[in-house]
Design a protein around this motif. Sequence first.
Motif: not given
Length: 724
Positions: A112-129
């Motif tokens: 089961h794979l989960k990812v939370v990521t944020k680039t320096r340009e974006e204002s918030c992080a994104w979560r995905a499964s």
Amino acid sequence: MATEPKPIHRLEESLINRIAAGEIIHRPANALKELLENALDAGATQIKITVKDGGLKLLQIVDNGSGIRRADLPLLAARFCTSKLSTFSDLSKLQTYGFRGEALASISHVAHLKVVTKTREESCAWRASYADGVLALPKPGTSEEPKPCAGNDGTTITVEDLFYNTPLRLRALKSPSDEYARILDVVQRYAIHNPTVSFLCKKAGSNTADVSTPSSGTVKSAIKTIYGPSVAKELLEARAEAGQKDEFEWQGEIWFTSANYHVKKPTFLLFINHRSVDSVRVRRAVEAVYNGILPKGTFGFIYLSLAIDPSKVDVNVHPTKREVHFLDEERITEHVADAMQTVLAANDQSRSFQYQTVLTGHSPFKSKEKTKRDELRKERSPGGSDEDMESEEGSEGEADDGSDDEEPQAGPSHSAKPIRKPTQLSYKKVRNDLKTRTLDSMFPVMQGTSQVQATQPLGEPGKKDKVPTITESQCFLTSVQELRAAVKKEKHSHLAEIIAEHTFVGIASLGLCLTLVQSSTKLFLMNHAALSEELFYQLGLMQFGNIGKLTLEPAPSLEELVRLAVGAEKAIKEQGLNAEKIVKNIIKTVMAQREMLAEYFSLEITSSGHVATIPLLLPGYTPYLDRLPLFLMRLGPQVDWTSEAECFRTFLHELAYFYVPGPITQGKEDDPADVDTKKSEEWQIEHVLFPAFRKYLEPPRGLLERDVVQVAELRDLYRVFERC
């Protein structure tokens, strides 16, 4: 009964992906390696790993890299989706860790794979499964689309329940503790190779980290942090690079331990173009640098980083990228090994020994200053006897420490005053009479039902040691003259003085080839097998072309002796080699050289293939003939027949090894053997070999490494007794 051919059909996509995942992800450590490489590709300077149950329940990696854009999240876990390649030719200039786009895809098919990521340009992080390579529902009744959330710059990847859908793979894995050890090994390797990146690895719920490195450091400091100061203080650095004859550019950075450090488990870290890989051929080549330096069965620490032109490296040869192929592997490896040997040789003088440091210091024998003082005493004391002077001379076993009595001063009158004899301190008294008590005389010997004290060696009682005179043969071959000059050049003068002036104490262990000798006020433990091998090599070189002969009657068959030795080699059977072919090749090689062997070394082999005579290097000493088959067998693979100097050198080393006292298998404690045989061997060692050491051996510095060790010093023993 013939069976009907079964139709061919295309496998389902999910089954294809699961099979492919099994090739990429073998165990949790493989998954972590892929995730680590992705984080380093993203430019992370801080990486934190959390593990639970060896990575099977939880494997989480948090980095502060560049992150993943929201638009790329749907393709993140899809097979063969990558930002590293566009065309096949990009493989020839690859500078990144990952490139095929299979790591996250493979993990999503077995966990089961989960990812939370944020680039320096974006204002918030994104979560995905993810599941089976595509976006999945994080919870029932929700959308599979990535969700905005709070988070720091970078990426957090969480892998849970690894191999939950492949129970056979799960059962085949070892214990969680073993899997965690493999994970730590991966983290440690990349932490050493990336000293400017901070690594932290710990178990879930633990407050202490098992690996923790700073983000500002060097390779040496990273090695010290992970492997401890015992490794770091013995580290040596070497550099290797392409030569003028090489076809392409490459560089090598090597960190390895000196001869003072050795452990039973080898540590070899290999990076090629910043990728952690393994190569059996490279490993064997660099570890062979320590042959003859470290004790048998022990290894050093080696870190090797090669930077090779990417167009000369094939990175796509292994599913897990564990191996790579590159051009001129043998030549590059040879350059690396030569660089290590050069640095080891240059640092040989800096070696430190717990007991042997005194060997390279002040001579324990009388100095010129003391000789002048003794002459002055003799002039002032006309009535002094030679015996008195010998007693005083024997007391000068150490450097002058001011403990001697003051010299008598001449008065105004010329009348001779009685001079008080200087007090000779007990710890300066030296046993210099070979007839005094030895170690063997301290142990009772059983004869029938009574015990007697062994005061003389059994075999030839009462016979004095007499070393035969051996003269150097006249030889005009340049190769032989160079070998003789090399022996004189490598001679260690102080060790030669110790051996020439030693007093035999006794054999400590016949099976371990250990003998105690005294020199001045010091007691040394010597490996008489190592000293013997060096002695017989030098005697063979000294008598080159004029070596004595030992006739064998009846003459044994060369083929039978070689076949006997080959049959006893376990490695030949284990590797499934053709023993008969090996025997024929050895016989063919030796028979082709039999005229040269007879002329230069007195090893006469008849045209019918019978061994008529063997070399006699030291009159009065008979080699252990059970070693003859092994000696003849080793002439095939161990002697370099292509070069004159190397041929003579390697042959004489094999001949010297044949002459070493004792059975074929050494290094074991004494076994209960025939008393007469044991006493005969002990007598040869004491009354033939050690007198020959005194007269002929020119010991090289290499014997100080582990074959001559100081175990006691009289002054120190008296200090111990005083405390008691």
